[in-house]
Design an enzyme around this catalytic site. Structure first.
Site, PDB file in Angstrom:
ATOM      1  N   ARG A   1      46.725  44.068  62.652  1.00 11.33           N
ATOM      2  CA  ARG A   1      47.087  43.044  63.637  1.00 11.33           C
ATOM      3  C   ARG A   1      45.972  42.918  64.677  1.00 11.33           C
ATOM      4  O   ARG A   1      45.755  43.824  65.475  1.00 11.33           O
ATOM      5  CB  ARG A   1      48.406  43.377  64.333  1.00 11.33           C
TER       6      ARG A   1
ATOM      7  N   ASP B   1      55.468  49.499  74.249  1.00 12.76           N
ATOM      8  CA  ASP B   1      54.147  48.882  74.150  1.00 12.76           C
ATOM      9  C   ASP B   1      54.072  47.756  75.166  1.00 12.76           C
ATOM     10  O   ASP B   1      54.939  47.630  76.035  1.00 12.76           O
ATOM     11  CB  ASP B   1      53.852  48.411  72.726  1.00 12.76           C
TER      12      ASP B   1
END
Length: 533
Positions: A165, A448
């Protein structure tokens, strides 16, 4: 520092032992070509985001695009056939690209490991370069690690398939300049990995595969598709070799799911329900609308109306077009010191994954290896001998535009505990990010950037709309300032001698800039990135 780079390329990063291996003249020339070909379009699309936001601020509600209705009603098209390594994706584990994490995640028993240069990563220059080296070694199955304590980590013969990603369109890589301009973080991360690993992955029949974050429209998907076509042509790789899963993690993308699949149809590996960023997106996009003020974060579950509508539509859309639909993240980290906390949390994880399997998802995400067996068991039991359930068409699902923006949550409220938790988690996460760690274990959850974004965005919105706590007190600046100091004291007590006053002072400054700003700051990583080396 490697100075043998392509014409027009300049490095601003401090010397790193791996730069010579990663930023070769050929690799830097490839990055420069991506920048020159596509950066103008990227910037134009970011301007379109701003224009769209102004219209939403003025009260416009998103809807399904009338100009692409013909695509949605045309049942003849599907995405390209799924490559054999991607048919079975019951369990996917995600994490940053540090060496130990990469080895452990690939060995976790998951079907897929998503190596993350985005929300689970702090984009220090060393993290970005070393991450690319770690992935190069992982692709070639030569990755290993011996710790200072003498513990050895090596790759198992059978291991997960890897996706990568890259960062979102809004971020740049300030250490790599092309013709005096900072390169897009998306192009830097994608370009380096693709250049160094595409042919090796093809020879092993394992990719190259990507996850695409934070898209807001099918035009942004079209840009990625054109980049894939260009990159494959440059490296003389057959078109359609790249496969990419799009995270539907913005509410605007939810209105253009079929169009996004169509734009990426030759390169599509389906969608993922990026739940945390999706909630953040709702707060951010409808920040000026009081009716969109969400309650305490733990009350915004996957079964509330707007989240239910979004996930059911995602499954229906993907399976209509023969694409995979991947479920959301289970972020819990087992607490080996508190069995009751772990027992309760694992029950919730199990219920969440069972709901996803019954809804038609083809697999799901977890943040910790201990959750892999639970998720695998649920999908194995539900799918029996099938690799996926793309035949579950969910034709009974009917989702309107108004369903996607139905933010009512019966019995919801904002509590002192919820507000304090947002302050505490955001401060801890920003401090961790500034230290170079983008995936932080906080109160038994793997946090996150997405969850920190929810925390700070909620506080900004609650302040703007003078929301009340469940005891009747109005949320105001003085209350929040007082509680910031109190929560910092709790954090200091929690960390003891490991508490870094300078680090948390910086985190506090960034946090206060975010929540007290007159105008909403789009991503916390934008001001925070200025502090990174």
């Amino acid at each position: 520092m490697n100075t043998n780079l392509a014409e027009g390329v300049e490095l601003k990063g401090s010397p790193d032992t791996n730069i010579e291996r990663v930023l070769t003249p050929e690799a830097s020339a490839f990055l420069a070509s991506l920048h020159r070909q596509f950066n103008k379009r990227r910037n134009e699309l970011l301007i379109k985001r701003e224009e769209r936001q102004k219209r939403i601020n003025d009260g416009e509600l998103p809807t399904f695009l009338p100009e692409t209705e013909h695509l949605r009603s045309d049942n003849s098209w599907t995405v390209a056939k799924t490559p054999p390594p991607l048919e079975k994706r019951w369990v996917e584990i995600t994490g940053p690209t540090d060496r130990k994490m990469v080895i452990n995640a690939l060995n976790s028993g998951a079907n897929v490991f998503m190596a993350d240069f985005e929300d689970a990563n702090s984009p220090t220059w060393s993290n970005m370069i070393e991450g690319q080296v770690n992935l190069m070694d992982a692709v070639r199955e030569t990755i290993s690690l011996t710790t200072p304590q003498g513990k050895n980590y090596t790759l198992n013969p059978e291991h997960a398939t890897m996706f990568v990603r890259p960062r979102g369109w809004h971020l740049t890589e300030k250490h790599f300049l092309v013709d005096g301009e900072e390169i897009s973080g998306s192009l830097f991360d994608f370009g380096l990995f693709f250049f160094h690993n595409a042919k090796e992955l093809i020879s092993r029949r394992k990719g190259p595969y990507f996850y695409l974050p934070k898209l807001e429209s099918h035009l942004e998907a079209r840009l990625w598709n054109d980049i894939f076509i260009f990159a494959q042509k440059e490296l003389r790789i057959p078109n359609g070799t790249i496969r990419a899963t799009v995270l539907i993690e913005t509410i605007l993308a939810a209105f253009e799911m079929e169009e996004i699949l169509y734009e990426l149809r030759d390169h599509s590996a389906g969608f993922n329900a990026g739940r945390w960023d999706y909630i953040f997106s709702v707060i951010k996009k409808f920040r000026r609308q009081e009716g969109a003020c969400l309650p305490d974060r733990d009350q915004v579950t996957m079964t509330v109306p707007f989240m239910r509508a979004y996930t059911e539509l995602l499954v229906k859309t993907c399976h209509k077009r023969k694409a995979h639909a991947m479920g959301g993240m289970a972020a819990f980290i087992p607490n080996r010191k508190d069995r009751e906390v772990t027992k309760s949390a694992l029950r919730k994880v199990r219920e969440d994954k069972q709901r996803e399997a019954h809804d038609g998802f083809d697999g799901t995400w977890v943040a910790h290896p201990d959750l892999v067996p639970i998720a695998r068991e649920i999908f194995e039991e539900h799918l029996i001998n099938k690799a996926n359930q793309k035949d579950c068409l969910r034709e009974e699902v009917k989702v309107s535009a108004s369903d996607l923006v139905d933010f009512t949550i019966e019995g919801s409220f904002i509590s002192e505990e919820g507000l304090r938790h947002n302050i505490n988690v955001a401060l801890q996460y920003i401090a961790s990010w500034l230290r170079g760690t983008g995936a932080a274990a906080i109160y038994n959850l793997m946090e996150d950037a997405a969850t920190a974004e929810i925390s700070r965005a909620q506080i900004w919105q609650w302040l703007q709309h003078e929301q009340k706590l469940d005891d009747g007190r109005v949320i105001n600046k003085k209350m929040v300032q007082d509680w910031i100091y109190e929560e910092l004291a709790k954090i200091q007590e929690l960390y003891g001698e490991f508490f870094s006053e300078d680090n948390f002072k910086q985190a506090k400054e960034i946090f206060e800039e975010l929540i007290f700003a007159e105008h909403f700051i789009e991503f916390l990583t934008l001001p925070a990135y200025k502090k990174l080396q």
